[in-house]
Design an enzyme around this catalytic site. Structure first.
Site, PDB file in Angstrom:
ATOM      1  N   ASN A  97     -55.964 -22.702 -21.458  1.00 36.11           N
ATOM      2  CA  ASN A  97     -55.836 -21.405 -20.791  1.00 36.11           C
ATOM      3  C   ASN A  97     -54.404 -20.914 -21.020  1.00 36.11           C
ATOM      4  OD1 ASN A  97     -55.498 -19.300 -18.915  1.00 36.11           O
ATOM      5  ND2 ASN A  97     -56.997 -20.200 -17.529  1.00 36.11           N
ATOM      6  N   LYS A  98     -54.273 -19.693 -21.502  1.00 33.28           N
ATOM      7  CA  LYS A  98     -52.936 -19.170 -21.814  1.00 33.28           C
ATOM      8  C   LYS A  98     -52.129 -18.855 -20.546  1.00 33.28           C
ATOM      9  CE  LYS A  98     -50.625 -15.782 -24.752  1.00 33.28           C
ATOM     10  NZ  LYS A  98     -49.891 -16.781 -25.546  1.00 33.28           N
ATOM     11  N   GLY A 155     -65.891 -12.632 -10.789  1.00 36.17           N
ATOM     12  CA  GLY A 155     -64.465 -12.910 -10.970  1.00 36.17           C
ATOM     13  C   GLY A 155     -64.072 -13.095 -12.420  1.00 36.17           C
ATOM     14  N   SER A 156     -64.991 -12.861 -13.347  1.00 41.31           N
ATOM     15  CA  SER A 156     -64.629 -13.059 -14.761  1.00 41.31           C
ATOM     16  C   SER A 156     -63.836 -11.864 -15.281  1.00 41.31           C
ATOM     17  CB  SER A 156     -65.882 -13.255 -15.617  1.00 41.31           C
ATOM     18  OG  SER A 156     -66.542 -12.029 -15.814  1.00 41.31           O
ATOM     19  N   SER A 157     -62.939 -12.137 -16.217  1.00 43.06           N
ATOM     20  CA  SER A 157     -62.149 -11.042 -16.791  1.00 43.06           C
ATOM     21  C   SER A 157     -62.354 -10.930 -18.298  1.00 43.06           C
ATOM     22  CB  SER A 157     -60.666 -11.230 -16.468  1.00 43.06           C
ATOM     23  OG  SER A 157     -60.212 -12.442 -17.012  1.00 43.06           O
ATOM     24  N   HIS A 162     -67.419 -18.251 -22.034  1.00 44.86           N
ATOM     25  CA  HIS A 162     -66.489 -19.385 -21.906  1.00 44.86           C
ATOM     26  C   HIS A 162     -66.698 -20.088 -20.561  1.00 44.86           C
ATOM     27  CE1 HIS A 162     -64.522 -16.047 -19.831  1.00 44.86           C
ATOM     28  NE2 HIS A 162     -63.907 -16.949 -19.090  1.00 44.86           N
ATOM     29  N   GLN A 164     -64.683 -22.998 -17.977  1.00 43.19           N
ATOM     30  CA  GLN A 164     -63.317 -23.481 -17.764  1.00 43.19           C
ATOM     31  C   GLN A 164     -63.350 -24.868 -17.113  1.00 43.19           C
ATOM     32  OE1 GLN A 164     -60.456 -20.541 -16.410  1.00 43.19           O
ATOM     33  NE2 GLN A 164     -62.083 -19.037 -16.248  1.00 43.19           N
ATOM     34  N   ASN A 284     -62.777 -16.338  -7.960  1.00 41.95           N
ATOM     35  CA  ASN A 284     -63.707 -16.733  -9.023  1.00 41.95           C
ATOM     36  C   ASN A 284     -64.392 -18.011  -8.537  1.00 41.95           C
ATOM     37  OD1 ASN A 284     -62.027 -18.913  -9.591  1.00 41.95           O
ATOM     38  ND2 ASN A 284     -61.158 -18.038 -11.438  1.00 41.95           N
ATOM     39  N   LEU A 291     -60.850 -23.994  -3.703  1.00 42.72           N
ATOM     40  CA  LEU A 291     -59.532 -23.796  -4.340  1.00 42.72           C
ATOM     41  C   LEU A 291     -59.273 -22.296  -4.415  1.00 42.72           C
ATOM     42  CD1 LEU A 291     -60.054 -26.302  -7.285  1.00 42.72           C
ATOM     43  CD2 LEU A 291     -58.874 -26.728  -5.122  1.00 42.72           C
TER      44      LEU A 291
HETATM   45  P1  B4P Z   1     -62.333 -15.509 -16.580  1.00 49.16           P
HETATM   46  O1  B4P Z   1     -63.438 -16.363 -16.092  1.00 49.16           O
HETATM   47  O2  B4P Z   1     -62.800 -14.313 -17.360  1.00 49.16           O
HETATM   48  O3  B4P Z   1     -61.314 -15.090 -15.440  1.00 49.16           O
HETATM   49  P2  B4P Z   1     -60.473 -15.955 -14.378  1.00 49.16           P
HETATM   50  O4  B4P Z   1     -60.371 -17.370 -14.768  1.00 49.16           O
HETATM   51  O5  B4P Z   1     -60.981 -15.655 -13.022  1.00 49.16           O
HETATM   52  O6  B4P Z   1     -59.042 -15.407 -14.559  1.00 49.16           O
HETATM   53  P3  B4P Z   1     -58.453 -13.949 -14.418  1.00 49.16           P
HETATM   54  O7  B4P Z   1     -58.013 -13.542 -15.788  1.00 49.16           O
HETATM   55  O8  B4P Z   1     -59.412 -13.045 -13.709  1.00 49.16           O
HETATM   56  O9  B4P Z   1     -57.142 -14.225 -13.599  1.00 49.16           O
HETATM   57  P4  B4P Z   1     -56.775 -14.520 -12.069  1.00 49.16           P
HETATM   58  O10 B4P Z   1     -55.680 -13.592 -11.732  1.00 49.16           O
HETATM   59  O11 B4P Z   1     -57.982 -14.598 -11.183  1.00 49.16           O
HETATM   60  O12 B4P Z   1     -61.467 -16.386 -17.539  1.00 49.16           O
HETATM   61  C1  B4P Z   1     -60.736 -15.879 -18.589  1.00 49.16           C
HETATM   62  C2  B4P Z   1     -59.592 -16.835 -18.761  1.00 49.16           C
HETATM   63  O13 B4P Z   1     -59.014 -16.657 -20.050  1.00 49.16           O
HETATM   64  C3  B4P Z   1     -58.497 -16.584 -17.744  1.00 49.16           C
HETATM   65  O14 B4P Z   1     -58.311 -17.774 -17.022  1.00 49.16           O
HETATM   66  C4  B4P Z   1     -57.285 -16.237 -18.590  1.00 49.16           C
HETATM   67  O15 B4P Z   1     -56.119 -16.820 -18.049  1.00 49.16           O
HETATM   68  C5  B4P Z   1     -57.638 -16.822 -19.940  1.00 49.16           C
HETATM   69  N1  B4P Z   1     -57.028 -16.129 -21.091  1.00 49.16           N
HETATM   70  C6  B4P Z   1     -56.777 -14.804 -21.228  1.00 49.16           C
HETATM   71  N2  B4P Z   1     -56.244 -14.559 -22.461  1.00 49.16           N
HETATM   72  C7  B4P Z   1     -56.187 -15.753 -23.116  1.00 49.16           C
HETATM   73  C8  B4P Z   1     -55.765 -16.158 -24.419  1.00 49.16           C
HETATM   74  N3  B4P Z   1     -55.262 -15.301 -25.297  1.00 49.16           N
HETATM   75  N4  B4P Z   1     -55.881 -17.471 -24.738  1.00 49.16           N
HETATM   76  C9  B4P Z   1     -56.378 -18.384 -23.855  1.00 49.16           C
HETATM   77  N5  B4P Z   1     -56.779 -18.054 -22.605  1.00 49.16           N
HETATM   78  C10 B4P Z   1     -56.701 -16.747 -22.242  1.00 49.16           C
HETATM   79  O16 B4P Z   1     -56.180 -15.993 -12.191  1.00 49.16           O
HETATM   80  C11 B4P Z   1     -54.974 -16.252 -12.874  1.00 49.16           C
HETATM   81  C12 B4P Z   1     -55.077 -17.629 -13.508  1.00 49.16           C
HETATM   82  O17 B4P Z   1     -55.244 -18.621 -12.497  1.00 49.16           O
HETATM   83  C13 B4P Z   1     -56.268 -17.780 -14.416  1.00 49.16           C
HETATM   84  O18 B4P Z   1     -55.892 -18.622 -15.458  1.00 49.16           O
HETATM   85  C14 B4P Z   1     -57.296 -18.450 -13.536  1.00 49.16           C
HETATM   86  O19 B4P Z   1     -58.249 -19.176 -14.285  1.00 49.16           O
HETATM   87  C15 B4P Z   1     -56.424 -19.354 -12.707  1.00 49.16           C
HETATM   88  N6  B4P Z   1     -56.973 -19.629 -11.373  1.00 49.16           N
HETATM   89  C16 B4P Z   1     -57.664 -18.805 -10.575  1.00 49.16           C
HETATM   90  N7  B4P Z   1     -57.952 -19.383  -9.410  1.00 49.16           N
HETATM   91  C17 B4P Z   1     -57.400 -20.624  -9.479  1.00 49.16           C
HETATM   92  C18 B4P Z   1     -57.341 -21.708  -8.585  1.00 49.16           C
HETATM   93  N8  B4P Z   1     -57.900 -21.630  -7.390  1.00 49.16           N
HETATM   94  N9  B4P Z   1     -56.714 -22.832  -8.963  1.00 49.16           N
HETATM   95  C19 B4P Z   1     -56.144 -22.914 -10.190  1.00 49.16           C
HETATM   96  N10 B4P Z   1     -56.145 -21.914 -11.085  1.00 49.16           N
HETATM   97  C20 B4P Z   1     -56.771 -20.783 -10.722  1.00 49.16           C
END
Ligand code: B4P
Length: 332
Positions: A97-98, A155-157, A162, A164, A284, A291
């Site tokens: 995850n970036k 909660g997906s973005s 994918h 996680q 999400n 968490l």
């Molecule tokens: P999604 O399923 O689409 O979305 P998400 O994990 O809910 O993250 P979101 O982007 O909505 O961020 P949030 O502020 O809620 O997953 C897409 C994933 O792809 C994201 O995790 C994103 O970081 C990653 N990504 C985007 N561009 C990328 C690239 N170029 N290469 C690789 N990965 C890429 O949350 C912020 C962060 O905290 C996210 O990483 C999320 O997964 C993480 N997070 C949220 N809740 C958490 C928790 N309770 N504990 C730990 N981590 C948590």
């Protein structure tokens, strides 16, 4: 299926990617809280620097000249510095995850473009289960949670399919552990409902997985997943007032759900929206394991004052529990 030293590969790729700036790690502080009413243990993580991160947008991005450019798919060609396994069970890549809040946060991405609104396939499920097995370490008491945010309200973005995988916090016990502990695997059917904790107010459908991992295969995982998905789809059916009960018709909600998996259980939570309003928190799948990621001080303070607020907000973003109610012949 995977290299025996997968964990070492993950950790060394992660450390390198943080050093060279390809992984943008977010600093945070965490606290364990317990809601005594529902019995749910929470780990709440406060990361105020994420306030500036834009929320999910389905609109195209705008370039420096102000012209509209198509939203980029980050999983089409993942950055090599983030790639842990270029080939994972032929159909996937395993990448870091970036933008993690937790070190070694992994993403299992389909090589071919598939939609994040599609259900998990038997192969998605078994590959994820095997990854969890490979990453867990009983001696170090290290466990992982895999999750799938399906549909925008979940909660997906990102729209490219994918899953996680996150290391669970040390000694953290998700409520699904208590619910499934000591129970044998079963596939829910017309007579047997998935497990729901009667003290938890939101719908959550859980099934224990076999203790012996040799019994876990694509068929078992697929049949279990489909039986849970049926329950979730029935929730949306009831919501829109199409059921035999003849409840008042309401605005239909596009089906969305979270899937959560450990090597011990599979759980599915139907979702109505991403964010709770007051205090403002987006969830999400991780939220439905307990968490919770918080970006705003007001929200952080509110949860610390009264952990039962988290449970109320989780209910606001999902649907009421159906524990104790039998499915009707009109349900999926
Ligand atoms: P999604 O399923 O689409 O979305 P998400 O994990 O809910 O993250 P979101 O982007 O909505 O961020 P949030 O502020 O809620 O997953 C897409 C994933 O792809 C994201 O995790 C994103 O970081 C990653 N990504 C985007 N561009 C990328 C690239 N170029 N290469 C690789 N990965 C890429 O949350 C912020 C962060 O905290 C996210 O990483 C999320 O997964 C993480 N997070 C949220 N809740 C958490 C928790 N309770 N504990 C730990 N981590 C948590």
């Amino acid at each position: 299926m995977f290299p025996n030293n997968l964990r070492e590969i993950v950790e060394s790729t992660y450390e390198k990617a943080v050093q060279n700036g390809h992984v943008k790690y977010t600093e945070s502080s965490s606290k364990k809280l317990k809601d005594v009413h529902s019995g749910i243990s929470y780990q709440v993580t406060y990361a105020p620097s994420l306030q500036s991160k834009p929320e999910r947008s389905d609109a195209d991005a705008v370039d420096e000249t102000g012209s509209s450019v198509a939203k980029k798919d980050p999983f089409q060609e993942p950055e090599p510095e983030l790639t842990v396994l270029e080939d994972c069970a032929s159909d996937y890549r395993l990448v870091l995850n970036k933008f993690p809040v937790t070190p070694n946060h992994l993403i299992l991405v389909t090589k071919e473009y598939m939609l994040q609104t599609s259900p998990l396939s038997p192969k998605d499920l078994l590959t994820t289960y095997k990854l969890l097995q490979q990453l867990n370490d009983e001696d170090e008491m290290l466990r992982h949670l895999a999750f799938y945010n399906c549909g925008p309200n979940s909660g997906s973005s990102q729209d490219h399919k994918h899953l996680q995988i996150l290391p669970l916090p040390n000694r953290f016990v998700p409520y699904q552990d208590r619910l499934c502990n000591g129970k044998d695997h079963f596939i829910p059917n017309a007579k047997t409902e998935p497990l729901q904790d009667p003290k938890i107010p939101f719908a959550h459908y859980a099934v224990p997985l076999p203790e012996d991992s040799k019994d876990v295969d694509e068929d078992l995982l697929a049949m279990t997943f489909v039986s849970l998905l049926q329950r979730a789809l029935s929730v949306f059916q009831d919501w829109s007032g199409n059921s035999s009960e003849g409840s008042d018709a309401r605005e239909p909600i596009t089906p969305a759900y979270n899937v959560l998996m450990t090597t011990e259980w599979l759980c599915l939570v139907p979702r109505s929206k991403t964010c709770a309003k007051t205090p403002s928190i987006g969830f999400n799948a991780t939220g439905y394991a307990g968490l919770v990621l918080v970006k705003w001080e007001e929200s952080w303070n509110a949860l610390n004052n009264d952990p039962s607020v988290v449970t109320d907000l989780l209910l606001e973003c999902s649907f009421p529990s159906t524990a104790g109610t039998k499915p009707s012949e009109y349900h999926y």
